[in-house]
Scaffold this motif. Structure first.
Motif: not given
Length: 275
Positions: A182-183, A186, A189, A195, A200
């Motif tokens: 998740s980091r 992030e 982005g 992203d 993902q």
């Protein structure tokens, strides 16, 4: 007060002023030398850290499972190098790095602008090789997860910008923040157009995990002493080249010497970050 006494005091004041100016000039030169040597000192310490990293512990991520899926455009032996810059550049800078490695972060943050300048003028291409030494020495999986994410960024044609974002946001060595997909998503982005659902999925599925592990095994078998390992046309330049310590100015000089009489490469625009 006699004229003689007045002249004596005036001379004393003038001499005192001269002495103060000399002292201030000496202190200014000293400060300049300290600032000028800061990058070299930091990188010398970083080099020691890199050696310790390479020679302590074993890498718990070294046993690959499944086929090694190289990212798009990877080159070299076993397709383990991610190239950045003009393919026809006259010189090649080879960089072995670990995204959790503090010495690598010091190197990248000190030399990023210089390396990009050399890339963007067609003087060098850079071949990045990824290692996972810190995972083995400190525990965790942030080196592996970040390297897989960087390979996913390479699939999307965004490796240079994402590589820089990872080092600009590198956690403390003992903080395995990059172990969280998740980091990593992030941080994607911060790179224009990276992203996406495809990126993902690539990160979450560990698409390039086996490739990263294969790259790390290649590093362990290479005989290099630590990360970062930096070579210019096969010759070591970190933390020094011969008797000269690496600095941005020296790196430019060494590249200019290597490229003397050679034509610069053809440069194409690089992906940018959003900040």
């Amino acid at each position: 007060m006699s004229e003689k006494n007045r002249d004596g005091k005036r001379t004393a004041r003038e001499q005192l002023k001269i002495d103060r100016e000399k002292q201030q000039a000496a202190e200014k030169r000293k400060r300049a030398l300290i600032v000028g040597g800061a990058v070299v000192a930091v990188l010398a310490i970083a080099a020691v850290i890199g050696v310790v990293v390479a020679n302590s512990g074993s890498d718990k991520t070294s046993s690959a499972s499944g086929p090694a899926v190289a990212p798009k455009g990877a080159q070299g032996k076993d397709s383990l190098a991610i190239p950045v810059g003009a393919s026809d550049a006259p010189s090649t800078l080879t960089v072995w790095e670990d995204f959790r490695c503090p010495a690598c972060g010091q190197f990248e943050n000190s030399f990023r602008d210089t390396i990009h300048e050399l890339e963007n003028t067609g003087q060098i291409k850079v071949e990045y090789h990824l290692a996972t030494l810190i995972d083995g020495n400190m525990g965790g999986s942030g080196s592996l997860r970040a390297a897989n994410a960087a390979a996913c960024a390479q699939d999307a044609g965004k490796f240079p910008a994402y590589h820089d974002v990872l080092y600009e946001n590198q956690p403390e060595e003992t903080d395995d923040a990059f172990a969280k997909n998740s980091r990593l998503i992030e941080l994607a982005g911060k790179v224009d157009g990276l992203d996406t659902a495809t990126f993902q999925s690539c990160v979450n599925d560990g698409k390039h995990d086996s490739w990263v592990k294969k790259s790390n095994t290649a590093f362990q078998n290479s005989g290099y002493s630590g990360t970062p390992t930096v070579l210019l046309n096969g010759d070591a330049v970190f933390p020094k080249k011969g008797d000269e310590s690496i600095t941005p100015a020296n790196l430019k000089k060494w590249v200019a010497e290597a490229n003397k009489g050679k034509k610069a490469g053809t440069v194409s625009p690089s992906p940018s970050t959003t900040g």
